[in-house]
Design a protein around this motif. Structure first.
Motif, PDB file in Angstrom:
ATOM      1  N   LYS A   1     -11.362  10.289   1.453  1.00  0.00           N
ATOM      2  CA  LYS A   1     -11.904   8.847   1.338  1.00  0.00           C
ATOM      3  C   LYS A   1     -10.877   7.888   2.096  1.00  0.00           C
ATOM      4  N   LEU A   2     -11.276   6.988   2.542  1.00  0.00           N
ATOM      5  CA  LEU A   2     -10.402   5.828   3.159  1.00  0.00           C
ATOM      6  C   LEU A   2      -9.886   5.024   2.189  1.00  0.00           C
ATOM      7  N   VAL A   3      -8.708   4.658   2.093  1.00  0.00           N
ATOM      8  CA  VAL A   3      -8.027   3.727   1.211  1.00  0.00           C
ATOM      9  C   VAL A   3      -7.617   2.559   1.870  1.00  0.00           C
ATOM     10  N   ARG A   4      -7.637   1.331   1.630  1.00  0.00           N
ATOM     11  CA  ARG A   4      -7.542   0.070   2.466  1.00  0.00           C
ATOM     12  C   ARG A   4      -6.262  -0.591   1.725  1.00  0.00           C
ATOM     13  N   PHE A   5      -5.199  -0.498   2.698  1.00  0.00           N
ATOM     14  CA  PHE A   5      -3.869  -1.389   2.202  1.00  0.00           C
ATOM     15  C   PHE A   5      -4.047  -2.692   2.966  1.00  0.00           C
TER      16      PHE A   5
END
Length: 278
Positions: free
Chosen positions: A167-171
């Motif tokens: 799953k893509l995690v956004r920073f």
């Protein structure tokens, strides 16, 4: 250089608390919380170093072939593509032990140079695209490879990184804060599969009796009086006490109201300076 060791006699260890936390990282996680995420896997074309503890004559530096294999002294070709350096070390150690060449081999495989690591840099950059990186490439390095941020780009970038579940995690990263404080981003190296997105900067419009009516970049905390200055100031025919502010509502419509010089602007605000009454 990324160095991870593998031992044939050691079973796979369960994930540490740090790596488990990284795997479960929510969308608002910080880059520091992902610091113990899994290493980048080895790919064909990568250059690796190979060492066996106590056997310096077996040390070598080699490239992973297109078939995903490296040639190891004594045991021959071993497939390592798709493995982390740690797992690759364990596989080589197992082959040496099973072939009865060494009793308890302590093997280290290290990524020396990667041909297969790439990141995507998209959005408001001069040359968006996919770029090769090495294990030391930082956010700033990748932005430089993309030609830098355009004049219309925001002062922040979003790092998209897959967690252990894919799953893509956004920073969100504030570029103005790079290098300041704890966990500064310039020390955060990128990983293969990362993506960087530079959103367009927020803007406002100023019309009417100002010297340079136009669309301008919205800075954080900007007020009406600062916006008037950005627009060259009020013309002799204009009045700074007759300012109209048009603002977008949540439903997509607009609301128009009188504005004072100290009002704080929002994205897409439209300022109109009216003529003097007398």
């Amino acid at each position: 250089m990324l160095v991870l060791a593998g031992c044939a006699s050691s079973p796979d260890l369960p994930p540490t608390a740090a790596t488990k936390k990284a795997a479960d990282a929510p969308a608002n996680a910080t880059p520091e919380s992902m610091a113990s995420a899994p290493s980048t896997t080895l790919l064909p074309g990568d250059q690796v170093t190979f060492q066996v503890f106590g056997r310096p004559e077996m040390a070598m530096t080699t490239f992973i072939g297109e078939d995903g294999r490296i040639t190891v002294p004594l045991v021959g070709a071993i497939e390592v593509a798709g493995l982390t350096p740690n797992k690759a070390g364990q596989r080589v150690a197992s082959a040496l032990r099973q072939g009865k060449y060494l009793v308890d081999p302590q093997v280290t495989v290290a990524l020396a140079q990667s041909r297969g690591l790439h990141v995507s840099v998209l959005g408001a950059v001069k040359t968006p695209g996919r770029f090769a990186i090495d294990p030391r490439t930082t956010v700033l390095d990748a932005l430089a490879q993309a030609g830098g941020i355009t004049e219309n780009g925001a002062g922040m970038v979003v790092l998209l990184r897959p967690d252990r579940a894919g799953k893509l995690v956004r920073f969100p990263i504030d570029l103005k804060g790079l290098g300041q404080g704890r966990g500064a981003v310039p020390t955060l190296t990128l990983r293969g599969g990362d993506s960087l997105f530079v959103p367009p900067a927020e803007q406002f419009y100023i019309l009417g009796e100002v010297k340079a009516p136009n669309m301008y970049r919205l800075e954080p905390g900007m007020t009406v009086v600062q916006a008037l200055s950005r627009g060259g100031g009020v013309t002799p025919r204009g009045s700074d006490s007759r300012i109209e502010l048009k603002r977008r509502k949540a439903d997509g419509g607009y609301v128009t109201s009188s504005a004072s010089l100290s009002d704080t602007l929002q994205a897409d605000d439209v300022i109109r300076v009216k003529e003097r009454i007398f």
